[in-house]
Design a protein around this motif. Sequence first.
Motif, PDB file in Angstrom:
ATOM      1  N   MET A  27       1.248  -1.136   0.081  1.00 32.72           N
ATOM      2  CA  MET A  27      -0.273  -0.248   0.037  1.00 32.72           C
ATOM      3  C   MET A  27       1.234   1.671  -0.171  1.00 32.72           C
ATOM      4  SD  MET A  27      -3.184   0.921   3.252  1.00 32.72           S
ATOM      5  CE  MET A  27      -3.764   2.351   2.530  1.00 32.72           C
ATOM      6  N   THR A  28       1.056   1.915  -0.517  1.00 32.29           N
ATOM      7  CA  THR A  28       1.237   3.074  -1.136  1.00 32.29           C
ATOM      8  C   THR A  28       1.274   4.254   0.593  1.00 32.29           C
ATOM      9  OG1 THR A  28      -0.780   4.502  -2.297  1.00 32.29           O
ATOM     10  CG2 THR A  28       0.771   4.121  -3.111  1.00 32.29           C
ATOM     11  N   GLU A  29       2.145   4.814   1.065  1.00 33.61           N
ATOM     12  CA  GLU A  29       1.981   5.670   1.662  1.00 33.61           C
ATOM     13  C   GLU A  29       0.896   6.745   1.931  1.00 33.61           C
ATOM     14  OE1 GLU A  29       3.840   6.141   4.928  1.00 33.61           O
ATOM     15  OE2 GLU A  29       4.398   4.236   4.404  1.00 33.61           O
ATOM     16  N   PRO A  30       0.111   7.380   2.828  1.00 34.99           N
ATOM     17  CA  PRO A  30      -0.882   8.477   2.754  1.00 34.99           C
ATOM     18  C   PRO A  30      -0.327   9.348   2.541  1.00 34.99           C
ATOM     19  CG  PRO A  30      -0.669   7.551   4.986  1.00 34.99           C
ATOM     20  CD  PRO A  30       0.131   6.476   4.226  1.00 34.99           C
ATOM     21  N   VAL A  31      -0.758  10.437   2.221  1.00 40.55           N
ATOM     22  CA  VAL A  31      -0.378  12.023   1.893  1.00 40.55           C
ATOM     23  C   VAL A  31      -0.442  12.889   3.306  1.00 40.55           C
ATOM     24  CG1 VAL A  31      -0.462  13.717   0.489  1.00 40.55           C
ATOM     25  CG2 VAL A  31      -0.881  11.904  -0.213  1.00 40.55           C
ATOM     26  N   LEU A  32      -1.636  12.640   3.672  1.00 40.09           N
ATOM     27  CA  LEU A  32      -2.486  12.701   4.865  1.00 40.09           C
ATOM     28  C   LEU A  32      -2.959  11.991   5.622  1.00 40.09           C
ATOM     29  CD1 LEU A  32      -2.581  16.155   5.349  1.00 40.09           C
ATOM     30  CD2 LEU A  32      -4.440  16.078   4.801  1.00 40.09           C
ATOM     31  N   ALA A  33      -2.567  12.368   6.896  1.00 45.50           N
ATOM     32  CA  ALA A  33      -3.294  11.113   7.490  1.00 45.50           C
ATOM     33  C   ALA A  33      -3.873  11.610   9.296  1.00 45.50           C
ATOM     34  CB  ALA A  33      -2.472  10.072   7.849  1.00 45.50           C
ATOM     35  N   THR A  34      -4.992  11.184   9.359  1.00 44.74           N
ATOM     36  CA  THR A  34      -5.047  11.319  10.964  1.00 44.74           C
ATOM     37  C   THR A  34      -5.280  10.302  11.791  1.00 44.74           C
ATOM     38  OG1 THR A  34      -7.631  11.219  10.871  1.00 44.74           O
ATOM     39  CG2 THR A  34      -6.404  13.700   9.481  1.00 44.74           C
ATOM     40  N   THR A  35      -5.231  10.571  13.204  1.00 42.93           N
ATOM     41  CA  THR A  35      -5.484  10.150  14.232  1.00 42.93           C
ATOM     42  C   THR A  35      -6.250   9.994  15.011  1.00 42.93           C
ATOM     43  OG1 THR A  35      -2.904   9.702  15.190  1.00 42.93           O
ATOM     44  CG2 THR A  35      -3.389   8.119  13.728  1.00 42.93           C
ATOM     45  N   THR A  36      -7.258   9.359  15.196  1.00 43.84           N
ATOM     46  CA  THR A  36      -8.082   9.728  16.393  1.00 43.84           C
ATOM     47  C   THR A  36      -7.921  11.418  17.104  1.00 43.84           C
ATOM     48  OG1 THR A  36      -6.522   9.629  18.685  1.00 43.84           O
ATOM     49  CG2 THR A  36      -7.526   7.766  18.203  1.00 43.84           C
ATOM     50  N   LEU A  37      -8.472  11.950  15.793  1.00 47.88           N
ATOM     51  CA  LEU A  37      -8.781  13.513  15.497  1.00 47.88           C
ATOM     52  C   LEU A  37      -9.663  13.852  16.387  1.00 47.88           C
ATOM     53  CD1 LEU A  37      -6.881  16.005  14.507  1.00 47.88           C
ATOM     54  CD2 LEU A  37      -8.281  16.017  12.344  1.00 47.88           C
ATOM     55  N   GLY A  38      -9.890  14.900  17.505  1.00 53.02           N
ATOM     56  CA  GLY A  38     -11.758  15.277  17.841  1.00 53.02           C
ATOM     57  C   GLY A  38     -10.948  16.970  17.841  1.00 53.02           C
TER      58      GLY A  38
ATOM     59  N   ARG B 213      -3.181  10.419  -5.246  1.00 48.58           N
ATOM     60  CA  ARG B 213      -3.691  10.529  -6.523  1.00 48.58           C
ATOM     61  C   ARG B 213      -5.047   9.266  -6.331  1.00 48.58           C
ATOM     62  NH1 ARG B 213       1.487   9.390  -7.037  1.00 48.58           N
ATOM     63  NH2 ARG B 213       1.403   7.466  -6.749  1.00 48.58           N
ATOM     64  N   THR B 214      -5.883   9.994  -5.720  1.00 43.91           N
ATOM     65  CA  THR B 214      -7.038   9.959  -5.307  1.00 43.91           C
ATOM     66  C   THR B 214      -7.975  10.877  -4.716  1.00 43.91           C
ATOM     67  OG1 THR B 214      -6.903   9.364  -3.179  1.00 43.91           O
ATOM     68  CG2 THR B 214      -6.630   7.046  -4.302  1.00 43.91           C
ATOM     69  N   VAL B 215      -9.761  10.381  -4.961  1.00 43.38           N
ATOM     70  CA  VAL B 215     -10.165  11.209  -4.495  1.00 43.38           C
ATOM     71  C   VAL B 215     -10.978  10.582  -3.261  1.00 43.38           C
ATOM     72  CG1 VAL B 215     -12.304  12.174  -5.215  1.00 43.38           C
ATOM     73  CG2 VAL B 215     -10.576  12.590  -6.877  1.00 43.38           C
ATOM     74  N   HIS B 216     -10.777  11.179  -1.737  1.00 44.81           N
ATOM     75  CA  HIS B 216     -11.403  10.350  -1.331  1.00 44.81           C
ATOM     76  C   HIS B 216     -12.185  11.579  -0.563  1.00 44.81           C
ATOM     77  CE1 HIS B 216     -10.582   8.441   2.275  1.00 44.81           C
ATOM     78  NE2 HIS B 216     -11.451   8.781   2.590  1.00 44.81           N
ATOM     79  N   ALA B 217     -14.016  10.807  -0.753  1.00 43.28           N
ATOM     80  CA  ALA B 217     -14.980  12.065  -0.631  1.00 43.28           C
ATOM     81  C   ALA B 217     -15.698  11.465   1.018  1.00 43.28           C
ATOM     82  CB  ALA B 217     -15.786  11.509  -1.927  1.00 43.28           C
ATOM     83  N   VAL B 218     -15.898  12.349   1.669  1.00 37.57           N
ATOM     84  CA  VAL B 218     -16.495  12.620   3.036  1.00 37.57           C
ATOM     85  C   VAL B 218     -18.058  13.091   2.610  1.00 37.57           C
ATOM     86  CG1 VAL B 218     -15.936  13.672   5.601  1.00 37.57           C
ATOM     87  CG2 VAL B 218     -14.249  12.976   4.130  1.00 37.57           C
TER      88      VAL B 218
ATOM     89  N   LEU C 282      -7.901  16.338 -12.136  1.00 41.88           N
ATOM     90  CA  LEU C 282      -6.876  16.808 -11.182  1.00 41.88           C
ATOM     91  C   LEU C 282      -6.524  15.723 -10.221  1.00 41.88           C
ATOM     92  CD1 LEU C 282      -7.929  19.989  -9.840  1.00 41.88           C
ATOM     93  CD2 LEU C 282      -6.260  19.425 -11.060  1.00 41.88           C
ATOM     94  N   ALA C 283      -7.129  14.754 -10.249  1.00 39.21           N
ATOM     95  CA  ALA C 283      -7.012  13.301  -9.113  1.00 39.21           C
ATOM     96  C   ALA C 283      -5.513  12.493  -9.890  1.00 39.21           C
ATOM     97  CB  ALA C 283      -8.330  12.491  -9.427  1.00 39.21           C
ATOM     98  N   ALA C 284      -5.373  12.777 -11.415  1.00 40.60           N
ATOM     99  CA  ALA C 284      -4.136  12.125 -12.010  1.00 40.60           C
ATOM    100  C   ALA C 284      -2.429  12.385 -10.513  1.00 40.60           C
ATOM    101  CB  ALA C 284      -3.819  12.050 -12.990  1.00 40.60           C
ATOM    102  N   ASP C 285      -2.538  13.134 -10.182  1.00 42.35           N
ATOM    103  CA  ASP C 285      -1.393  14.385 -10.098  1.00 42.35           C
ATOM    104  C   ASP C 285      -1.622  14.608  -8.449  1.00 42.35           C
ATOM    105  OD1 ASP C 285      -2.808  16.117 -10.911  1.00 42.35           O
ATOM    106  OD2 ASP C 285      -0.588  17.040 -12.124  1.00 42.35           O
TER     107      ASP C 285
END
Lengths: 253, 320
Positions: free
Chosen positions: A1-12, A31-36, A194-197
């Motif tokens: 698995m690729t390293e995440p660009v941005l990651a949160t842990t137990t963020l509150g 290079r992904t679209v992560h929808a919330v 844009l998701a390409a890069d």
Amino acid sequence: MTEPVLATTTLGRRFGGLVAVDDVSLSLAPRTVHAVIGPNGAGKSTLVNLLSGDLRPSTGTIHLGALDITHWPSHRIAQHGVARSFQHTNVFAAFSAFENCRLAAQSRHKSFGRWVKPAERYGDWNAAADAALKIVGLASRGGIPAAALSHGERRSLEIAMALATQPSVLLLDEPLAGMGPEESAHIVALLKRLAADHAILLVEHDMDAVFALADRLTVMVNGRILASGAPDAIRANADVQRAYLGTEAVSTL
Amino acid sequence: MKRSLLPWLVVATVLLLLFPMAAEKFYLQLVTKIMILAIFALSLDLLVGYTGLVSLGHAAYFGIAAYTYALASQAADPANVWLTLPLALAASAAAALLVGALVLRTSGVYFIMVTLAFAQMAYYFFHDTRIAGGSDGIYINTRPDAHLPGLDLADDLHFYYFVLALLAIVFALLAVVLRSPFGRALQGIKANEHRMRALGYATLHYKLAAFVLAGTIAGLAGYLAAAKEGFVNPEMMAWHQSGAVLMMLILGGMGTLFGAVLGAFSYVLLQEWFSTLTKHWQLLMGGFIVAAVLLLPHGLIGLHRLRIKSRAPRPEGDGD
């Protein structure tokens, strides 16, 4: 698995007695679209504000690559390639669309000590601003004050300003809100390209757009993550369907 | 629109250059005083009109430079401009750096209040201690000497041109800075500071740099005022002095350099005129400012803008 660009842990994040974001751990892959998604008040915008540094977290950590950016101010996070758009259009109303983007491009460079040469003679910034306007379809509108643009154009300008900073991560808070179908389609196509890069975190209510774009979906309810996974898995998830029962999104999900 | 002000600027410069030929001594000194105040108003315009920082304590930096000059020129011989001016400017800059680093962490009405509080501290420091003559202030025996051939600052005419040259330099300096990337960033901060931070600008640093630059230019005005009058007193940094320069800006038009100069001229000339009419000239001045604010929200410079608008209505939605 690729390293995440941005990651949160137990963020509150608490506001007095209200827990707006609670125990949120998510990671944004390159290079992904992560929808919330999630109902109003689920804490999606608060999450974006935490990631961008507009709000300080009460608990948890945020990492940008290997950097711990949990307590960084927003301008420093932006300098490290995280650009955001705002849910409520937030542009320089009195400035031209071009100047909005030019200022955004200028922000990438140390302008602090540049006191002599006129700002419009910096060709790189002009080029970056023109390119950003062109990519969102505002190339012919550069001379118009932002206040005189249509609502949809101003939403596009938000995205252009983010792009003019040449970011690696885009945090987009309801970029399609209030856009007409044609403008929406244009922006969806743009985000796909844009998701390409870029790594894109997308908060959006338009489920057609979400499912057209998202590589990964996180569903938030009452500040917590209800489910996270591939779009198809989320669509089939019983908890998600229950959470959305009685809300307007159920029909589209 | 900026360009259309250029002819006015040329006319104003030529008038100021020729003015001494026609003027009596009294008017020569009056216009010298106005030009000094115009430098002061320009410095405040950088903060209020371009960066969105409404300071009500700007006279502190005016006064600090004046006192520095006065304290540095207590000998019988004229002080050297090239020693005392940098010293006075440095004192104002240092004070602005110190105060700015603290007050710029506040905003809105709190910013107005703490800038006022710091200026009042400076006022009472000089008013209540003996180091600089207390409430009486200090007399300076001679005008400073610039040691330039043919320039005698003790001569009112020479001093007039010296001040005019500095006014032109300050005007040009600010015009250049405001067009530069730094100046554009300041205007972005005035329009929407939150958005500027989101774009990656460390806005506090920009505001602090503007605050120090404005304080230093105010110091130049204070130095010239002390040199012209030959004395300093605490009133130079009192809050009504800060208020007066703010009113000049409001009257002339904030956010334009020409407006700041126009404001200084109209404020002082109105003051002179009203005081020939009645002892209670402040009443007339107050009424005039209220009327100006109501009728001309962009100041006197707004008259020019109105004229441009009516002459060439901007077509809706034209492209590039």
